[in-house]
Scaffold this active site. Structure first.
Site, mmCIF file in Angstrom:
data_model
loop_
_atom_site.group_PDB
_atom_site.id
_atom_site.type_symbol
_atom_site.label_atom_id
_atom_site.label_comp_id
_atom_site.label_asym_id
_atom_site.label_seq_id
_atom_site.Cartn_x
_atom_site.Cartn_y
_atom_site.Cartn_z
ATOM 1 N N TYR A 1 5.534 -9.171 -10.201
ATOM 2 C CA TYR A 1 4.581 -8.787 -8.231
ATOM 3 C C TYR A 1 3.474 -9.978 -8.631
ATOM 4 C CZ TYR A 1 0.436 -7.440 -5.273
ATOM 5 O OH TYR A 1 -0.685 -7.429 -4.256
ATOM 6 N N ARG B 1 -15.161 10.687 -11.105
ATOM 7 C CA ARG B 1 -14.722 9.965 -11.624
ATOM 8 C C ARG B 1 -13.584 10.380 -12.691
ATOM 9 N NH1 ARG B 1 -17.419 7.090 -15.791
ATOM 10 N NH2 ARG B 1 -19.552 7.515 -15.135
ATOM 11 N N LYS C 1 2.858 1.946 -1.534
ATOM 12 C CA LYS C 1 3.744 1.338 -0.661
ATOM 13 C C LYS C 1 4.513 2.653 -0.921
ATOM 14 C CE LYS C 1 1.989 -2.444 -2.048
ATOM 15 N NZ LYS C 1 2.740 -3.741 -3.273
ATOM 16 N N ASP D 1 6.650 -0.563 -14.097
ATOM 17 C CA ASP D 1 6.429 -0.621 -12.389
ATOM 18 C C ASP D 1 7.846 -0.290 -11.986
ATOM 19 O OD1 ASP D 1 5.652 -1.656 -9.968
ATOM 20 O OD2 ASP D 1 4.463 -3.129 -10.254
HETATM 21 C C1 LIG Z 1 1.906 -3.724 -4.250
HETATM 22 C C2 LIG Z 1 2.284 -4.042 -5.315
HETATM 23 C C3 LIG Z 1 0.801 -3.909 -6.503
HETATM 24 C C4 LIG Z 1 -0.651 -4.025 -5.883
HETATM 25 O O1 LIG Z 1 -0.100 -2.948 -6.236
HETATM 26 P P1 LIG Z 1 -1.608 -2.403 -4.937
HETATM 27 O O2 LIG Z 1 -2.208 -1.027 -4.606
HETATM 28 O O3 LIG Z 1 -1.476 -3.107 -4.146
HETATM 29 O O4 LIG Z 1 -2.974 -2.924 -5.664
HETATM 30 C C5 LIG Z 1 1.890 -3.838 -7.343
HETATM 31 N N1 LIG Z 1 3.661 -4.089 -8.167
HETATM 32 C C6 LIG Z 1 4.195 -4.052 -7.198
HETATM 33 C C7 LIG Z 1 5.651 -4.200 -7.187
HETATM 34 C C8 LIG Z 1 4.273 -4.118 -5.645
HETATM 35 O O5 LIG Z 1 4.867 -4.243 -4.543
#
Ligand SMILES: *Cc1c(COP(=O)(O)O)cnc(C)c1O
Length: 391
Positions: free
Chosen positions: A107, A54, A204, A179
């Site tokens: 998002y 952890r 992603k 992000d």
């Molecule tokens: C999918 C996504 C997230 C969230 O991520 P998870 O791995 O599903 O928790 C955040 N920002 C963007 C732009 C995303 O496409």
């Protein structure tokens, strides 16, 4: 300084080395120490790798080494999902009474953190039109601690002027988080533009094979230490095997993103003037209202585009049904093409009024181009658009 494809393959070479060429999977919940001194030392280490999983694991540390070098930051850390990267950051960096600025177009999970989670904890939030750097400035208050950005944004592909907002934040002692999921460090490096912390849904493009949920954060040690202290408490730990899969995925990130960029641009150009399509949103098109800004801060434009069908809700749904390669799915960034019609996905989640307020048209389809052959994907969407004309 090595090139990005070399970095993706070698940046973790000296992190917990063994003589195995592919790193071992440290499938262990804990680590033992030789003596009390060593135990005390590994227990106190921030973002360590051999005390208790952890707190960190060699597989996490290898991913973090590659991410930090790809993003050009001092250090990086790994979380159990993209949302865990975001919530751990905000819980680590802001407290009741503070104020956070975010984007209107962002998002869905990030929007919900801004509109629901933070206000519930006594943290006020303002969401602004990200296409106007002045809107961020107007939203600043003496209590603002954090600005959350996302560029390009999901699902409308709007671009945020990261340098302008970073400079504004620096002048006001505010921490910035960007992000970078859609752009990836191959197309854009927010830290080079002055952003403090860069985060990803590694689910992603970074992993790229649609088989892992993971998140990463990259930034200066001083800020990531604060986030890590909170991460140890929230316990959103990535499993060692998932970290190993993520590292394996990242080895080919630059190769894959090159193809995603080519496919995204080819699809956008092929559909832009099609009579079934009202509009294509893609930052690589000269018709995109922020194309110039996109060219300034991005070296490629990614695999995601959004289309507005002339025939509205029914046309968008029918278009998805005609596609042969892109399956109906909520994710993106993997080797396989996926498509989603947000308005029909949201039917079970949001009221008609909330859908209208989202700013996402009923006939909008988000296409996430995979790494298939460009001609196959272009042929597929053109055939689906033709069928839509005869519906
Ligand atoms: C999918 C996504 C997230 C969230 O991520 P998870 O791995 O599903 O928790 C955040 N920002 C963007 C732009 C995303 O496409």
């Amino acid at each position: 300084m090595a090139g990005i494809s070399t970095v993706a393959v070698h940046a973790d070479r000296n992190v917990h080395p063994s003589r195995a060429v592919a790193p071992p999977i440290y499938q262990t919940a804990t680590f033992w120490a030789e003596d009390a001194d060593q135990f005390a030392q590994v227990a106190a280490e921030s973002r360590g790798k051999d005390f208790y999983t952890r707190y960190g694991n060699p597989n996490h540390a290898q991913v973090a080494a590659v991410v930090a070098e790809l993003e050009g930051t001092e250090t990086a850390m790994v979380t159990a999902s993209g949302m865990a990267a975001l919530t751990t950051s905000v819980l680590g960096l802001v407290s009741a009474g503070d104020h956070v600025i975010g984007q209107q177009a962002t998002y869905g999970g990030t929007a919900s953190v801004l509109l629901n989670l933070l206000p519930r904890l006594g943290i006020s939030t303002t969401v602004v039109d990200q296409t106007d750097p002045g809107a961020f400035e107007k939203a600043l208050t003496p209590k603002t601690r954090l600005i959350l950005m996302e560029s390009p944004s999901n699902p409308l592909l709007q671009v945020t002027d990261l340098s302008a907002v970073a400079a504004l934040a620096k002048a006001n002692n505010v921490i910035t988080l960007a992000d970078n999921t859609f752009a990836t460090p191959v197309n854009s490096r927010p830290a080079d533009l002055g952003i403090d912390v860069v985060w990803h849904s590694a689910t992603k493009y970074l992993n790229g094979h649609t088989d892992v949920s993971a998140g990463v954060l990259a930034g200066p040690a001083e800020i990531l230490d604060r986030i890590w202290d909170t991460g140890v408490l929230t316990g959103a730990t990535l499993g060692p095997f998932d970290a190993w899969l993520l590292l394996r995925g990242m080895r080919t990130l630059p190769l894959r993103v090159e193809r995603h960029n080519a496919n995204g641009l080819a699809l956008a150009q092929a559909l832009e003037d099609h009579p079934a399509i009202a509009k294509v949103h893609y930052p690589g098109l000269t018709s995109h209202p922020q194309h110039e800004l996109a060219c300034k801060q991005m070296s490629g434009f990614g695999g995601v585009l959004a289309l507005e069908l002339n025939g509205g809700f029914e046309a968008a749904d029918a278009f998805l049904g005609h596609l042969r390669y892109s399956r109906r799915s909520a994710s993106l960034g993997g080797v396989e093409s996926l498509a989603v019609h947000p308005a029909s996905m949201w039917r079970g989640m949001l009221s008609d009024q909330q859908i209208a307020e989202s700013g996402v048209p009923l006939g909008l389809v988000r296409l996430a181009a995979g790494t298939e052959d460009t001609l196959d994907l272009v042929g597929d969407v053109l055939a689906a658009a033709e069928l839509e004309l005869t519906r």
